[in-house]
Design a protein around this motif. Structure first.
Motif, PDB file in Angstrom:
ATOM      1  N   ARG A 198      12.086  -2.148   6.843  1.00  0.00           N
ATOM      2  CA  ARG A 198      10.860  -1.528   6.904  1.00  0.00           C
ATOM      3  C   ARG A 198      10.774  -0.303   6.012  1.00  0.00           C
ATOM      4  O   ARG A 198      11.895   0.517   5.839  1.00  0.00           O
ATOM      5  N   GLN A 234       7.759   4.735   3.512  1.00  0.00           N
ATOM      6  CA  GLN A 234       6.527   5.082   3.716  1.00  0.00           C
ATOM      7  C   GLN A 234       5.602   3.729   3.240  1.00  0.00           C
ATOM      8  O   GLN A 234       6.089   3.235   2.433  1.00  0.00           O
ATOM      9  N   GLY A 235       4.306   3.871   3.589  1.00  0.00           N
ATOM     10  CA  GLY A 235       3.517   2.982   3.002  1.00  0.00           C
ATOM     11  C   GLY A 235       3.290   1.865   4.221  1.00  0.00           C
ATOM     12  O   GLY A 235       4.072   1.615   5.117  1.00  0.00           O
ATOM     13  N   ARG A 236       2.414   0.610   3.779  1.00  0.00           N
ATOM     14  CA  ARG A 236       1.893  -0.401   4.580  1.00  0.00           C
ATOM     15  C   ARG A 236       1.989  -1.479   3.781  1.00  0.00           C
ATOM     16  O   ARG A 236       1.467  -1.722   2.604  1.00  0.00           O
ATOM     17  N   THR A 271       1.831   0.211  -5.017  1.00  0.00           N
ATOM     18  CA  THR A 271       0.542  -0.409  -4.514  1.00  0.00           C
ATOM     19  C   THR A 271       0.325  -1.663  -5.318  1.00  0.00           C
ATOM     20  O   THR A 271       0.328  -1.701  -6.733  1.00  0.00           O
ATOM     21  N   SER A 318       0.451  -5.401   4.592  1.00  0.00           N
ATOM     22  CA  SER A 318      -0.296  -6.445   5.292  1.00  0.00           C
ATOM     23  C   SER A 318      -0.670  -7.767   4.638  1.00  0.00           C
ATOM     24  O   SER A 318      -0.469  -7.922   3.621  1.00  0.00           O
ATOM     25  N   ASP A 330       0.811  -1.211  -0.092  1.00  0.00           N
ATOM     26  CA  ASP A 330      -0.087   0.020  -0.007  1.00  0.00           C
ATOM     27  C   ASP A 330       0.781   1.315   0.009  1.00  0.00           C
ATOM     28  O   ASP A 330       1.473   1.622   1.159  1.00  0.00           O
ATOM     29  N   ILE A 381       4.072   1.958  -1.106  1.00  0.00           N
ATOM     30  CA  ILE A 381       5.337   1.838  -0.660  1.00  0.00           C
ATOM     31  C   ILE A 381       6.190   2.675  -1.418  1.00  0.00           C
ATOM     32  O   ILE A 381       6.431   2.694  -2.462  1.00  0.00           O
ATOM     33  N   LYS A 440      -3.572  -7.703   8.672  1.00  0.00           N
ATOM     34  CA  LYS A 440      -2.597  -7.242   9.836  1.00  0.00           C
ATOM     35  C   LYS A 440      -1.128  -7.078   9.290  1.00  0.00           C
ATOM     36  O   LYS A 440      -0.655  -7.504   8.315  1.00  0.00           O
ATOM     37  N   PRO A 441      -0.364  -6.145   9.726  1.00  0.00           N
ATOM     38  CA  PRO A 441       0.663  -5.709   9.133  1.00  0.00           C
ATOM     39  C   PRO A 441       1.842  -6.850   9.038  1.00  0.00           C
ATOM     40  O   PRO A 441       1.604  -7.545  10.177  1.00  0.00           O
TER      41      PRO A 441
END
Ligand SMILES: Nc1ncnc2c1ncn2[C@@H]1O[C@H](COP(=O)(O)OP(=O)(O)OP(=O)(O)O)[C@@H](O)[C@H]1O
Ligand SMILES: Nc1ncnc2c1ncn2[C@@H]1O[C@H](COP(=O)(O)OP(=O)(O)OP(=O)(O)O)[C@@H](O)[C@H]1O
Ligand SMILES: [Mg+2]
Ligand SMILES: [Mg+2]
Lengths: 275, 255, 311, 275, 255
Positions: free
Chosen positions: B53, B56-58, B22, B60, B6, B8, D17-18
């Motif tokens: 890590r 930015q972004g997620r 994304t 999941s 999402d 990134i 979940k992440p």
């Protein structure tokens, strides 16, 4: 077809010449006997020179006399009386220095803060000559075996630390990432990946550390040792007894070669997985 | 279990390496990621596996990993990453030990994955005795042993010669056909991408962003060497990337 | 069972006082259970007293000894070897080359290389005193160890040196060096070595220290009377040499060791008397040379309460 | 599309979940100030202990006294009077030992017979403690500068040889084959491929050799040196003057760190081509 | 200048690695050699270049090398073999120096070959600053500088990623088209073989012997990516080699 090829080659309308060889070399081949011959020749020259007199008795002892001294030493049982304590000192001192050295080295390799604190310290300790500290060692550790162990331990400590953290640094990072990617715990990664991966480097550091330990034996036995190869050499030196001096030096030299061979053996055993 | 990326973005020391990526990785499919050198493919894969890590972004994971899954996100590395001091068996048991699987149960799992990768005879061999192709098979067996939800493969075949690569592609296809797995497959090789990918994500030069996503519907086991449809797709991909690849290749590396 | 103490010694005849006292049970009579601890050099022995590893020892006065005394670690409590007229003491040696070049007398040593073990050692003191007496200057060469000095003088790399007779005489006998004088001509009654102990022993263990000195003195008396005054005749000497041979030159057969042991005979002070004047002179010399702190006093160095001071 | 994705994420029919983070670590990060702090803290503890008296004056000198001694040494001009000869000895001795060592090492690397003859010899020389040979060195080279140069040269020689032939062995063989395949002469290959390729290994061997040279300074200055850091330390030791002893040891330690930094500088200069 | 191989056999320490290889390499053509791992391809190439001597058989060069040829038999290596301490220029001048070419003449030659390989802007770069593809271009430029009669290439592209490989194949084709050269090209990659080879020599497993020689008549510059004729040939070659490749891959290495 091979006929055609052959006739083509034998009836050269155009000249056929073999391709010139230009390779080879730069690949050392073993010749074990040469080393042996060199030793024998050197000893024979020394013997001849000392007998004929063009090498003065002050410069070199007769090799045959050194051998005789060695024989006496062996027959009188003094050899083992000297060798025993020396080996014990080497063993205890080196064991202690290497154990602590490997531990500190691994910690330096694993933790940034330990590294930042300890590396400059080790770098500063490295060039300190151990003999300069002899008087201090007596005060710190007494004149018994303690100060001898401490001196050898101190001398083996610094090179072991340097070799160990270098080895930990050189452990393939992909292997560590692999461990993490399979969810191995930190401790598992250290135990199963970092330590075995650092073994080759640690063992080759051990080679240097033990050579240094043998060299330091003489310095250690300056501290009130009655028996020991180092004490024997020192005594021979102070009496200017070249035969005994050389006999002692040869013993140390052989000891060094034996230790190095032992590590080679361990390497072949433990590091058989290396290509 | 699906994976969702999402928005990134990431930069190393001020140099942007990827930008607003994304992407959905649906369960049971192989998603190939192609792109010129240095566009951030490996970095993206490290993000997905949780080894690094993103700035930015997620990322999941949606849904639960399957029953008996020891390590949902499992890598296969370009350079195999086998411990050289452990045998084939030992390398596989390594990843089981930490999950408390030992003894008979471990032997059973190891036997099973070795059989699936046709390595049963090599259980006691050390990595140094194996060719590159065999080593990568061991790495695949190791990944299978933890029963992963998603396999993350970073150019798994690019250290192999092209004949071995052919052989291993066949192996991967037959593994997938028998039991479909989810995979993110990073590669430079467009031929691999069209042979193995259900979706092919084309990234632009650094900073990598998604240029296009190409979908190939033909079932994996029907894709043949020299298949004209696939050649067509491959040609299309190459034409998409060619100029960028040349520009990336000609870049000076600042060391 | 007596009080356990450790006594430091070198394998030199000059330490015979301790050997005789131990062997003939004089220490035991004084209520001490003595263990001899042998050293290769004198300097570590002083440090070992300071560190508490040993209790009593005999050695020459050196800068290190004074420095340790100043730090409150050790005290001189008596005298041992002394230069006495009529008895062979330390000899002044010249190398063969130097001798052949005409240096047959210490006065001709001007500008020559003089061997010492350390700057600020007893050799340095003796050499400097000779130079002062002759009005010449010497170039002192620190060579750390007696062995190195022997090597250097044998090969003519230094010109002169002074050393105890049992080393000097065999060297001269071999022709490699020549004796050109005696130290006692320059430093009569030179207190060559002293008995010393830790400051703690001197101040707080008076009984033990007195017991040690008592036993040691008896040993010294036996040694002097047998070896110097010849009280027991040739047989007495033989017996004494045999006793000493257990500790000195014990790796050589008795016949070979005997001349060396006899050659090494020097007077050891009866009752461990101390020539305080000589010690004061030595201390002054060390201070003047800057080898020790100029604040050291004779009281820091010597505890005069144990033995008689010679005049 | 990004809208759809977002709504999918915010309305979890199935739980989203992440991904858990499990990487990181095993990558040392520099913290320069820590090393500095460690030094300062150690010195402060020593100062405190010696002042308060729970470190006896026999065990350690006061750091402030050591500093004062150092100041005196500097002001009296004796510092350079001691440093000068020591540096000259280090320079000449190490230059000689390293030059001969590199030459012999290259020969061992290039010629099988030299290797077979010289490697066992070097292995036998390596564990011989140099101080044991002091009496001999006096005879062989005199008590002047000669024996000091010789001792340092001898001490640096063996590690240099070992490092050099290892470095030559490690030169990429494909580069050599490349040279041959382009018809380069033997001498061109040695000069343009083998020697530059062995440079990194030789330089890192130099690091060890020079550390050993500094350590040997003390042993070398046992032989009739009036001035020199080693002589200064020895004298301080025999006078049990701990302030001066430590001042001398600190000088050697700093010298070691400086030499190591210098080699680092040369490496960055000369080996800029390394990745 | 042609090369003729005549009954070449060889064994290392009693292990036969090739057996009775007889082959002609005609001037101006590219001969590809393919075969499973360890069948002796690299060894054969070393024999041809005179870097090693075969146990049996003879290798001869027929005819004179062309005018101005400094090094008739010139290699291009898989791992580039650039001196890392010399710049691009310096690496090329290395092979000229020993032939006494220095100064203006050397600069002229270097300028020319750099232009032909599109490296003019990189003359002062060090190898560590270059991508793999650029490094191999430098190696090609270096080979061109000595004006070789025959180029001996040992898997020149197999250290490169597949996109760079495509680019370099194009470069090689355009170099050959402008001025045909003779080459022996060893590869594992059948795609490269059919794209670049006039003749493809297929070797059997160790001990290598010639299994078949496949000729492709289509001119090099007309061979396209995804050409059906070539795909046909490639498929044929793969079918010839597949089983042997698998067997070679599964061999334990005795170290
Ligand atoms: N740990 C790091 N620190 C700094 N820069 C990094 C790091 N990892 C990668 N990079 C840089 O980020 C960019 C992307 O790297 P990455 O390895 O993800 O590319 P890639 O697409 O996998 O390339 P390749 O095709 O060559 O494998 C590159 O420019 C690389 O130099
Ligand atoms: N110098 C050598 N000494 C001993 N054996 C060798 C030597 N060089 C090669 N071999 C062996 O000879 C066989 C052929 O080697 P070669 O490198 O020619 O194969 P190849 O066809 O090039 O293989 P690859 O495809 O892996 O490059 C292999 O089994 C190899 O192990
Ligand atoms: Mg990558
Ligand atoms: Mg090959």
């Amino acid at each position: 077809m091979s006929d055609a090829t052959l006739s083509g080659a034998t009836a050269p309308a155009t000249a056929a010449k073999p391709v010139a060889f230009r390779g080879g070399g730069f690949a050392p081949r073993p010749h074990r006997w040469v080393g042996f011959v060199v030793f024998v020749v050197l000893i024979l020259i020394a013997e001849w020179g000392t007998r004929a007199g063009w090498i003065s008795a002050l410069t070199l002892p007769k090799p045959s006399d050194v051998l005789a001294t060695f024989g006496e030493l062996y027959q009188s049982g003094m050899l083992f009386k000297h060798l025993g304590p020396s080996l014990a000192r080497l063993f205890v001192g080196a064991l202690f220095g290497v154990t602590v050295g490997v531990s500190v080295g691994v910690l330096i390799g694993l933790f940034s803060y330990v590294r930042a604190g300890a590396v400059p310290l080790v770098a500063a300790l490295f060039p300190i000559p151990k003999i300069a500290l002899l008087p201090l060692f007596v005060i710190w550790f007494g004149i018994g075996e303690g100060s001898k162990y401490a001196l050898i331990a101190f001398g083996t400590f610094t090179p072991t630390v340097v070799a160990t953290y270098g080895a930990v640094d050189n452990v393939d990072r992909t292997l560590i990432r692999m461990g993490q990617s399979f969810g191995l715990s930190w401790w598992s990664i250290v135990r199963k990946i970092v330590l075995p991966g650092a073994m080759p480097g640690i063992l080759s550091g051990l080679r240097i550390s033990l050579a240094i330990a043998i060299i330091l034996l003489v310095a250690a036995e300056m501290l009130g040792a009655e028996y020991g190869i180092g004490a024997y050499i020192l005594q021979a030196g102070s009496l200017y007894d070249l035969e005994r001096l050389f006999a002692g030096v040869v013993i140390l030299s052989v000891l060094g070669v034996v230790v190095s061979a032992l590590i080679g053996l361990i390497e072949r055993r433990v590091l058989g997985w290396r290509t | 279990m699906d994976i969702r990326l999402d928005g990134i973005s990431h930069s190393y020391d001020g140099v942007a390496v990827m930008n607003d990526i994304t992407l959905d990785i649906p369960a049971g499919r192989i998603v190939c990621i192609v792109g010129p050198s240095g566009c951030g493919k490996s970095t993206l894969l490290r993000f997905i596996g949780g080894l690094e890590r993103p700035g930015q972004g997620r990322i999941s994971q949606i849904g639960e990993p399957p029953e008996g899954c020891l390590n949902p996100l499992t890598y296969i590395f370009q350079d195999f990453a086998l411990l050289p001091w452990r045998t084939v068996e030992g390398n596989i048991s390594l990843v089981l030990e930490d999950h408390g699987i030992k003894g008979a149960r471990a032997r059973e799992i190891i036997g099973d994955v070795l059989a699936r990768t046709k390595l049963t005879d090599f259980a006691k061999a050390l990595p140094k005795q194996l060719s590159g192709g065999m080593k990568q098979r061991v790495a695949i067996a190791r990944a299978l042993a933890v029963n992963p939800a998603v396999m993350l493969m970073d150019e798994p075949l690019s250290a192999l010669d092209s004949q071995t690569r052919e052989l291993l592609m066949d192996d991967l296809i037959s593994l997938w056909s028998r039991q479909p797995f989810t995979a993110v497959y990073v590669t430079h090789n467009l031929n691999e991408a069209v042979r193995l990918g259900h979706q092919i994500v084309v990234l632009s030069r650094r900073p990598g962003r998604i240029q296009e996503v190409v979908t190939i519907d033909k079932p994996l086991d029907q894709r043949q060497f020299g298949d004209p449809d696939l050649d067509e797709k491959q040609k299309y991909l190459w034409q998409l990337m060619r100029d960028e690849a040349r520009a990336a290749d000609a870049e000076l590396i600042n060391v | 069972q007596g009080t356990k103490i450790k006594v430091g010694a070198l394998r030199f005849t000059s330490h015979s006082g301790s050997f005789v006292a131990k062997d003939r049970g004089y220490f035991a009579d004084a209520g001490l259970d003595v263990e001899l601890e042998f050293f290769q050099a004198a300097q570590p022995m002083a440090v070992a007293i300071a560190s508490g590893d040993i209790d009593y020892a005999v050695t020459a006065i050196s800068g290190g000894l004074i420095s340790l005394a100043q730090k409150g670690a050790i005290k001189v409590i008596g005298g041992a070897l002394i230069e006495e007229e009529g008895i062979d003491g330390q000899q002044i040696l010249a190398s063969d080359a130097a001798y052949k070049a005409g240096i047959t007398d210490p006065s001709k040593l001007d500008g020559k290389a003089y061997g010492v073990t350390q700057t600020g050692s007893s050799f340095h003191y003796v050499g400097d005193k000779i130079a002062q007496a002759e009005g010449i200057s010497l170039a002192f060469k620190p060579l750390q160890k007696v062995g190195a000095v022997v090597g250097a003088i044998k090969s003519g790399q230094i010109d002169a040196w002074n050393i105890v007779p049992h080393i000097a005489k065999p060297l001269a006998g071999s022709g490699a060096v020549h004796i050109i004088g005696a130290v006692q001509d320059y430093l009569p009654d030179y207190q060559t070595t002293t008995v010393f102990t830790s400051a703690d022993n001197a101040a707080n263990q008076r009984d033990k220290t007195e017991a040690f000195l008592a036993g040691f003195s008896k040993g010294v008396t036996d040694y002097n009377s047998t070896m110097i005054d010849n009280a027991g005749g040739e047989a007495g000497v033989d017996e004494m040499v045999k006793l000493i041979h257990q500790y000195v030159y014990n790796d050589r057969p008795f016949e070979k060791a005997k001349p060396s042991i006899v050659n090494g005979t020097m007077r050891i002070n009866e009752g461990a008397k101390l020539n305080l004047a000589s010690v004061e002179d030595q201390l002054a010399w060390f201070k003047a040379g800057g080898y020790v702190d100029s604040g050291v006093t004779i009281e820091d160095l010597v505890d005069t309460s144990y033995v008689e001071m010679m005049s």
